[in-house]
Write a protein that holds these residues in place. Sequence first.
Motif, mmCIF file in Angstrom:
data_model
loop_
_atom_site.group_PDB
_atom_site.id
_atom_site.type_symbol
_atom_site.label_atom_id
_atom_site.label_comp_id
_atom_site.label_asym_id
_atom_site.label_seq_id
_atom_site.Cartn_x
_atom_site.Cartn_y
_atom_site.Cartn_z
ATOM 1 N N MET A 106 47.103 41.546 -28.574
ATOM 2 C CA MET A 106 47.410 40.256 -29.060
ATOM 3 C C MET A 106 48.415 39.638 -28.220
ATOM 4 S SD MET A 106 47.838 38.703 -32.761
ATOM 5 C CE MET A 106 49.430 38.814 -33.322
ATOM 6 N N LEU A 107 49.899 40.494 -28.326
ATOM 7 C CA LEU A 107 50.724 40.040 -27.537
ATOM 8 C C LEU A 107 50.832 39.602 -26.104
ATOM 9 C CD1 LEU A 107 52.238 40.734 -30.425
ATOM 10 C CD2 LEU A 107 53.997 41.942 -29.062
ATOM 11 N N SER A 208 55.951 44.480 -23.854
ATOM 12 C CA SER A 208 57.224 45.449 -23.678
ATOM 13 C C SER A 208 57.133 45.972 -25.207
ATOM 14 C CB SER A 208 58.374 44.529 -23.249
ATOM 15 O OG SER A 208 58.861 44.033 -24.521
ATOM 16 N N LYS A 209 58.023 47.086 -25.054
ATOM 17 C CA LYS A 209 58.267 47.929 -26.436
ATOM 18 C C LYS A 209 59.025 46.951 -27.321
ATOM 19 C CE LYS A 209 57.786 50.782 -29.359
ATOM 20 N NZ LYS A 209 56.284 50.876 -30.006
ATOM 21 N N ARG A 210 59.947 46.395 -26.788
ATOM 22 C CA ARG A 210 60.751 45.353 -27.372
ATOM 23 C C ARG A 210 60.350 44.232 -28.214
ATOM 24 N NH1 ARG A 210 66.449 44.859 -24.054
ATOM 25 N NH2 ARG A 210 67.257 46.998 -24.574
ATOM 26 N N ALA A 211 59.104 43.811 -27.330
ATOM 27 C CA ALA A 211 58.399 42.610 -27.940
ATOM 28 C C ALA A 211 57.493 43.218 -29.191
ATOM 29 C CB ALA A 211 57.261 42.134 -26.902
ATOM 30 N N VAL A 214 59.999 43.361 -31.972
ATOM 31 C CA VAL A 214 60.674 42.044 -32.704
ATOM 32 C C VAL A 214 59.536 41.302 -33.305
ATOM 33 C CG1 VAL A 214 61.509 40.180 -32.092
ATOM 34 C CG2 VAL A 214 62.339 42.241 -30.954
ATOM 35 N N PHE A 215 58.131 41.557 -32.713
ATOM 36 C CA PHE A 215 57.143 40.765 -33.328
ATOM 37 C C PHE A 215 56.872 40.771 -34.914
ATOM 38 C CE2 PHE A 215 52.708 40.499 -34.643
ATOM 39 C CZ PHE A 215 52.392 39.048 -34.449
ATOM 40 N N VAL A 218 59.383 38.339 -36.451
ATOM 41 C CA VAL A 218 59.341 37.109 -36.137
ATOM 42 C C VAL A 218 57.897 36.634 -36.847
ATOM 43 C CG1 VAL A 218 58.862 35.542 -34.297
ATOM 44 C CG2 VAL A 218 60.567 37.169 -33.893
ATOM 45 N N LEU A 222 57.776 33.519 -39.704
ATOM 46 C CA LEU A 222 56.843 32.363 -39.493
ATOM 47 C C LEU A 222 55.949 32.092 -40.381
ATOM 48 C CD1 LEU A 222 56.501 32.268 -35.607
ATOM 49 C CD2 LEU A 222 57.818 30.753 -36.768
ATOM 50 N N LEU A 247 59.602 53.141 -33.945
ATOM 51 C CA LEU A 247 59.573 54.778 -33.744
ATOM 52 C C LEU A 247 60.702 55.442 -34.385
ATOM 53 C CD1 LEU A 247 58.948 54.255 -29.727
ATOM 54 C CD2 LEU A 247 57.332 54.925 -31.464
ATOM 55 N N VAL A 248 61.644 54.928 -35.151
ATOM 56 C CA VAL A 248 62.562 55.534 -35.898
ATOM 57 C C VAL A 248 62.018 56.020 -37.279
ATOM 58 C CG1 VAL A 248 64.514 54.728 -34.810
ATOM 59 C CG2 VAL A 248 63.768 53.575 -36.825
ATOM 60 N N THR A 249 60.895 55.598 -37.678
ATOM 61 C CA THR A 249 60.283 56.005 -39.121
ATOM 62 C C THR A 249 58.936 56.508 -38.970
ATOM 63 O OG1 THR A 249 59.849 53.558 -39.289
ATOM 64 C CG2 THR A 249 61.711 54.237 -40.316
ATOM 65 N N ASN A 250 58.854 57.295 -37.785
ATOM 66 C CA ASN A 250 57.437 57.798 -37.763
ATOM 67 C C ASN A 250 56.799 58.495 -39.044
ATOM 68 O OD1 ASN A 250 57.561 57.312 -34.986
ATOM 69 N ND2 ASN A 250 58.125 58.925 -34.258
ATOM 70 N N ARG A 251 57.673 59.173 -39.590
ATOM 71 C CA ARG A 251 57.091 60.075 -41.058
ATOM 72 C C ARG A 251 56.605 58.923 -41.740
ATOM 73 N NH1 ARG A 251 61.950 63.425 -42.576
ATOM 74 N NH2 ARG A 251 61.334 62.849 -44.486
ATOM 75 N N ILE B 53 54.933 34.206 -29.681
ATOM 76 C CA ILE B 53 54.922 35.257 -28.827
ATOM 77 C C ILE B 53 55.075 35.021 -27.420
ATOM 78 C CG2 ILE B 53 52.892 36.834 -28.192
ATOM 79 C CD1 ILE B 53 51.644 37.086 -30.777
ATOM 80 N N ILE B 60 63.935 37.873 -26.194
ATOM 81 C CA ILE B 60 64.311 39.141 -26.245
ATOM 82 C C ILE B 60 65.534 39.205 -24.871
ATOM 83 C CG2 ILE B 60 63.846 41.488 -25.321
ATOM 84 C CD1 ILE B 60 61.243 41.158 -27.009
#
Lengths: 378, 104
Positions: A106-107, A208-211, A214-215, A218, A222, A247-251, B53, B60
């Motif tokens: 989708m992104l 991107s991983k950052r997107a 952040v999605f 955001v 919205l 990725l810091v809360t995989n569990r 999006i 970013i």
Amino acid sequence: MESLLSSLADFWGTTAFSNATLPNIIMIVIGLLSIGLAITKNFEPLLLLPIGMGLVVGNIPLGPDTFISVNDEGSFFWYIYQGVGRGIFPPIIFLGIGAMTDFSAMLANPRLILLGAAAQTGIFLTFLGAIALGFSPGEAGAIGIIGGADGPTSIFLASELAEPLIGAIAIAAYSYMALVPIIQPPIMRLLTTKEERLIRMAAPKGSSKRALIVFPVVGIILTAAIVPAALPLLGMLFFGNLLKESLVTNRLAETARTSLVDAVTIFLGFSVGVKTSASDFLTAESLQIFALGALAFAIATAAGVLFAKFMNLFLKEKINPLVGAAGVSAVPNSARVVQKVGQECDPNNFLLMHAIAPNVAGVIGSAIAAGYLLSVLK
Amino acid sequence: MSGVLIAVLLLPVSLFADSLRGMDALLEHDAFLIAATGVIVVFIALLFVSVAIALLPRIIGWWSSIFPEKTVVISSQREGSGTLQSEIAAAVALAHREHRKGNS
């Protein structure tokens, strides 16, 4: 001897055999049918099997002084039903869905999100149809949301707006989700030409991983700002997605998409079944709900396809209109159907990754529609 | 073609034609207004998401230029480091080392 016989006769009065009525028996048969369809035909087994078992359990005829039914406050079944009746289970399932969902398709192609919005038209046209048939506005809203093709959303809205109809709405929603491969293709073929079905779409860009991180933040700001009533569903959906993407809360993400969602699904399906009594289900309204549910699915599919054709009037890079059918949020069934129907014309045309975009947008869209209906009709 | 489609879509409704209360109920409950507003609300909300999006890479980029490196959670920060288990493992390793030192 006489007192023994009298004691046995008294006990007989408490048994289900003594209290059985024809409606009870019919409901138990419907429950067995649901279990059969789930096991033999693989029809949405994760939900239809618990609902079917719940129907059987909830419709075992009880004696007058048993106080164990779902309607008896303080009983076991009453307690587990509170997760549905108070709107707790569906948002938890949305947490799990968020932790499972990959929004990268989708992104990568944000314009396809609008197809997810177009497909929600089915909800509102069915809402009109239900009111025309004599349902109250709240009931009509709960019936219309079947067109969103999202089981937890349907149950959430029914529990808030039309509790007596919850069983019929849940069964209709999950049955039609299972029937997506049968309902959608004829409508998709009817509304598109062969040339349109042959349209190839450029491979989506990566995101991107950052997107991706952040999605969800955001997205929740919205959507919840526009429809705050959708917060229980959307808040948990985006929260679950943030657990996955950070990725810091995989569990936590793993628990949300596996153990937690499984446990809640068991109680959600079962308690919906238990709550569905003959007096609520064996009515002409239930038949109307099933008919309106089919209509809602058909309109949602048609609206998605037609809106894709409308967008093509303005776009240089054309969209294959079949992709619009994935705007109903039956993830990933409707996206798979798009791929299958597209490959009937061109076996080398891969539409699956494009169809996933409106598909996941449809999940957000149906939750927004539910929030809107809740805020207007409650 | 569209006529056929409409006929197919309206078939279930026609089955219940007797119970149709028609326009009166729709008008009485402002149903058309509610439905039209609902469609617009869903479109606006998802249009906002779509635009957001499309703007995400710029946001970013702008954010990273103001707060370089540590301010955005990056994929290299994985679960495992800094957890109780890893602390215990480190403590155990340290204890073994000290024990060996003591023996020698």
